[in-house]
Design an enzyme around this catalytic site. Structure first.
Site, PDB file in Angstrom:
ATOM      1  N   CYS A  55       1.056  -1.299   0.025  1.00 49.69           N
ATOM      2  CA  CYS A  55      -0.009  -0.038  -0.072  1.00 49.69           C
ATOM      3  C   CYS A  55       0.698   1.350  -0.105  1.00 49.69           C
ATOM      4  CB  CYS A  55      -1.009  -0.056   1.103  1.00 49.69           C
ATOM      5  SG  CYS A  55      -1.812   1.325   1.676  1.00 49.69           S
TER       6      CYS A  55
ATOM      7  N   TYR B 137      -5.614   7.108  -8.597  1.00 49.23           N
ATOM      8  CA  TYR B 137      -6.913   6.220  -8.512  1.00 49.23           C
ATOM      9  C   TYR B 137      -8.103   6.719  -9.149  1.00 49.23           C
ATOM     10  CZ  TYR B 137      -4.110   3.716  -4.714  1.00 49.23           C
ATOM     11  OH  TYR B 137      -3.446   2.943  -3.997  1.00 49.23           O
TER      12      TYR B 137
END
Length: 336
Positions: free
Chosen positions: A64, A195
């Site tokens: 992440c 994103y």
């Protein structure tokens, strides 16, 4: 970052990140009162916990980007013996990140199989996504905070008494105002911008996100052409925040998120800058490309239904000379 149920794309809509986190802060103890001091920056009305060595465990998956920034800052500041580190595996189901890299699938300090257990110990039936990074109080097993921007900020400001002697000043006072502006643009347009491309639910949303992302990357390419780091000749947290997106760009974002105008390796200043950071202690060693690829291509099953993880790209060139030392000094903590 999150372990929400599969289904990251809302058809017909753009991506909107949920920024609601457990807002608690861990701050230095005021010697006059023995209580955690009110922090200088950020909200003034959040619950406070005392900065005590050995009391907390940072749970952060190397897959992440938001968690990796905490891993890097902890390492750069020399806090390894002060705050322990737990690392979940690169994939998760809709319930939680899991400790499948550890023996018997349990975190060796917290004794839990799922990070969800620490969240529920603090807030039963916690209703939001189980995210990393998260700071957990070891004795109680309860999550303290998952507010990722403040976690790294406070590792610098609130744990100063425990930093290594040659720790860099990640938040220089004389450039704080400009750095806040740079951080904001990097977050909205780059960290979150990839994103916005990858989770776009319509052509219009994707096109707009793509244009915004590459406008910001062009700005960064120009900014880094004649300066070694984002704030000049000093490494700051702004560099950490940008690095974790750049390191994922060619392996994941270029293809998986359709951020494909150029590869990072085709943007000369940004590519050399990323390799420069990669060579510093804490950066390259916290970057696990295989975990990164497995996380994105397996977890985002609505984008990649087959969950096939690509073999490429060839990542050997991350170790190529960067020639960035001509633009400024190498950070002191990197010189041994």
């Amino acid at each position: 970052m999150t372990s929400e149920a599969p289904g990251y794309v809302a058809p017909g809509k753009g991506f909107d990140r949920d920024m609601n986190y457990i807002p608690d802060r861990i701050t230095a103890v005021d010697p006059a009162t023995g209580e955690p001091r009110r922090p200088e920056h950020g909200p003034a009305d959040v619950p406070l916990w005392p900065a005590e060595p050995g009391r907390y465990r940072l749970v952060a998956a190397k897959a992440c980007p938001w968690a990796t920034r905490a891993i890097i800052v902890r390492r750069v500041l020399g806090l390894e013996d002060v705050i322990s580190l737990g690392t979940p595996g690169p994939t998760h189901d809709q319930r939680s990140w899991t400790f499948d890299l550890d023996p018997d699938g349990r975190d060796p300090v917290l004794g839990i199989e799922r990070l969800q257990e620490a969240y529920f110990a603090r807030i039963p039936d916690y209703p939001r996504g189980i995210t990393v990074p998260a700071v957990v109080e070891v004795e109680s097993g309860k999550v303290v905070t998952n507010d990722f921007p403040w976690i790294t900020h406070d590792l610098f400001f609130e744990w100063r008494d425990h930093h290594r002697d040659d720790a860099p000043d990640l938040w220089p006072d004389d450039v704080r105002e400009e750095m806040d502006e740079v951080n904001k643009r990097v977050f909205t347009e780059v960290n979150n911008g990839v994103y916005r491309c990858g989770f776009a639910g319509s052509q219009e949303a994707y096109d707009a996100a793509y244009d915004r992302l590459f406008a910001a990357l062009d700005w960064l390419e120009e900014r880094l052409t004649d300066r070694r780091f984002l704030m000049g000749d000093r490494l700051t947290e702004a560099d950490v925040r940008l690095f974790t997106t750049l390191s994922r760009f060619d392996p994941v974002y270029h293809g998986h998120f359709k951020c494909n105008r150029q590869k990072l390796s085709e943007m000369p200043a940004l590519w050399a800058y990323a390799r420069d950071l990669y060579a510093l202690p804490g950066f390259g060693e916290s970057t696990d490309f295989e975990q990164i690829k497995r996380h994105y291509y397996v977890v985002h099953s609505d984008i990649n239904p087959t969950q096939v993880v690509p073999k490429g790209p060839d990542l050997a060139s991350w170790h190529a000379p960067h020639d960035r030392d001509r633009l400024g000094p190498t950070p002191g903590f990197a010189v041994r």
